[in-house]
Scaffold this motif. Sequence first.
Motif, PDB file in Angstrom:
ATOM      1  N   PHE A   1       0.827  -1.199   0.000  1.00 15.68           N
ATOM      2  CA  PHE A   1       0.000   0.000   0.000  1.00 15.68           C
ATOM      3  C   PHE A   1       0.869   1.260   0.000  1.00 15.68           C
ATOM      4  O   PHE A   1       0.621   2.209  -0.748  1.00 15.68           O
ATOM      5  N   ALA A   2       1.875   1.271   0.886  1.00 17.04           N
ATOM      6  CA  ALA A   2       2.720   2.454   1.010  1.00 17.04           C
ATOM      7  C   ALA A   2       3.500   2.721  -0.273  1.00 17.04           C
ATOM      8  O   ALA A   2       3.664   3.872  -0.687  1.00 17.04           O
ATOM      9  N   LEU A   3       3.963   1.650  -0.923  1.00 13.22           N
ATOM     10  CA  LEU A   3       4.704   1.813  -2.176  1.00 13.22           C
ATOM     11  C   LEU A   3       3.835   2.479  -3.234  1.00 13.22           C
ATOM     12  O   LEU A   3       4.256   3.424  -3.907  1.00 13.22           O
ATOM     13  N   GLY A   4       2.606   1.998  -3.391  1.00 12.54           N
ATOM     14  CA  GLY A   4       1.709   2.596  -4.373  1.00 12.54           C
ATOM     15  C   GLY A   4       1.362   4.031  -4.025  1.00 12.54           C
ATOM     16  O   GLY A   4       1.295   4.897  -4.898  1.00 12.54           O
ATOM     17  N   ALA A   5       1.141   4.289  -2.732  1.00 14.27           N
ATOM     18  CA  ALA A   5       0.802   5.649  -2.302  1.00 14.27           C
ATOM     19  C   ALA A   5       1.947   6.612  -2.587  1.00 14.27           C
ATOM     20  O   ALA A   5       1.737   7.729  -3.086  1.00 14.27           O
ATOM     21  N   ILE A   6       3.167   6.196  -2.279  1.00 13.57           N
ATOM     22  CA  ILE A   6       4.334   7.056  -2.523  1.00 13.57           C
ATOM     23  C   ILE A   6       4.524   7.286  -4.020  1.00 13.57           C
ATOM     24  O   ILE A   6       4.823   8.399  -4.468  1.00 13.57           O
ATOM     25  N   PHE A   7       4.335   6.221  -4.807  1.00 12.46           N
ATOM     26  CA  PHE A   7       4.527   6.322  -6.259  1.00 12.46           C
ATOM     27  C   PHE A   7       3.611   7.381  -6.865  1.00 12.46           C
ATOM     28  O   PHE A   7       4.026   8.141  -7.747  1.00 12.46           O
ATOM     29  N   PHE A   8       2.374   7.462  -6.377  1.00 14.08           N
ATOM     30  CA  PHE A   8       1.425   8.425  -6.933  1.00 14.08           C
ATOM     31  C   PHE A   8       1.540   9.800  -6.293  1.00 14.08           C
ATOM     32  O   PHE A   8       1.377  10.819  -6.967  1.00 14.08           O
ATOM     33  N   ALA A   9       1.787   9.854  -4.980  1.00 15.78           N
ATOM     34  CA  ALA A   9       1.715  11.123  -4.263  1.00 15.78           C
ATOM     35  C   ALA A   9       3.027  11.894  -4.253  1.00 15.78           C
ATOM     36  O   ALA A   9       3.008  13.136  -4.192  1.00 15.78           O
ATOM     37  N   ALA A  10       4.157  11.193  -4.319  1.00 18.38           N
ATOM     38  CA  ALA A  10       5.448  11.880  -4.197  1.00 18.38           C
ATOM     39  C   ALA A  10       5.674  12.946  -5.276  1.00 18.38           C
ATOM     40  O   ALA A  10       6.178  14.031  -4.962  1.00 18.38           O
ATOM     41  N   PRO A  11       5.324  12.693  -6.546  1.00 20.05           N
ATOM     42  CA  PRO A  11       5.535  13.755  -7.540  1.00 20.05           C
ATOM     43  C   PRO A  11       4.615  14.961  -7.347  1.00 20.05           C
ATOM     44  O   PRO A  11       4.923  16.057  -7.833  1.00 20.05           O
ATOM     45  N   ILE A  12       3.498  14.766  -6.642  1.00 18.73           N
ATOM     46  CA  ILE A  12       2.524  15.849  -6.463  1.00 18.73           C
ATOM     47  C   ILE A  12       2.808  16.639  -5.197  1.00 18.73           C
ATOM     48  O   ILE A  12       2.576  17.850  -5.135  1.00 18.73           O
ATOM     49  N   ALA A  13       3.339  15.963  -4.169  1.00 19.01           N
ATOM     50  CA  ALA A  13       3.493  16.569  -2.842  1.00 19.01           C
ATOM     51  C   ALA A  13       4.269  17.890  -2.838  1.00 19.01           C
ATOM     52  O   ALA A  13       3.874  18.834  -2.136  1.00 19.01           O
ATOM     53  N   PRO A  14       5.384  18.025  -3.589  1.00 17.33           N
ATOM     54  CA  PRO A  14       6.142  19.279  -3.501  1.00 17.33           C
ATOM     55  C   PRO A  14       5.558  20.429  -4.296  1.00 17.33           C
ATOM     56  O   PRO A  14       6.062  21.555  -4.224  1.00 17.33           O
TER      57      PRO A  14
END
Length: 281
Positions: free
Chosen positions: A161-174
């Motif tokens: 779950f965390a891997l998928g969440a990071i994959f999608f959210a990390a490029p958007i977060a900053p």
Amino acid sequence: MELGAELREQGRGMAGALLVLGISFAYTVETWRLAVDIPVTHLIGFVVAGLAMVVLITRSVGFRSEEGTEAGGTDTGLRRNGGSPLWVESAEIVFQSLFIGYSTLALLGVIDLRTPVRVVVRIGLIQVVPLAVGAALANELLSGDQDEIPEAGFPQNLGVFALGAIFFAAPIAPTGEIGLIAAQIDWTRVGVLLVVTLSVAYLMLYELEFRGQSRRLQGRSRWRRVGQTSIVTAVGLLVAFGLLVALGGIESEPVATWARRTVVLAFPATVGASGARVVLG
């Protein structure tokens, strides 16, 4: 086709639209501005070329689950899946893309009843191509049971779950879009966004017949499925909050501000977490 099966087909296309390309476009302010700035000729060229590619993808892989051609019939390329015309499937994909695109933008407060009709139409045309590509690929990439992929149990699946969440959210977060969206939505919309996040996760895991659904349903009551969906959403929220803290800038903000930002970022994070469960087990 019965109503339930038809709704699953349409829902799978919409979820696929978000998973493949749609989330990143929905959260990008430059795509919002293009709705105002892009010349009409460029916009028309983008839409025509993009949807032509979608038609080619649909002809190659099909939107609906393969049912084979009719007995004794042949596939001419104009009809697929037992006689479903290519233009019908393509029209369905465009409808799904416009529906999920406008719904997402309205949910995030990017458009509302005060937005000029011209801008609403233009922003829909900007969004429709990437969303349609995702919808066209959803059935081929994400549906069907893959028994060779084992399903991880708790707590190992938290990593998935965390891997998928990071994959999608990390490029958007900053990006500045998170703060921009969070600043213009009220608490009612935040609550609606959280409910929609939970609902989308549940549908992707247990209703839309994405890959491995039969394994996820085995021996699980409805309440247990709701509990698993809540875990996926909680992981999305934690990953969203963790990314915002790691990137800095919210520790000094009021609790209300970082809470809204977390929920806004948790939507793509939870979609990613659900998608990882579908793809990786």
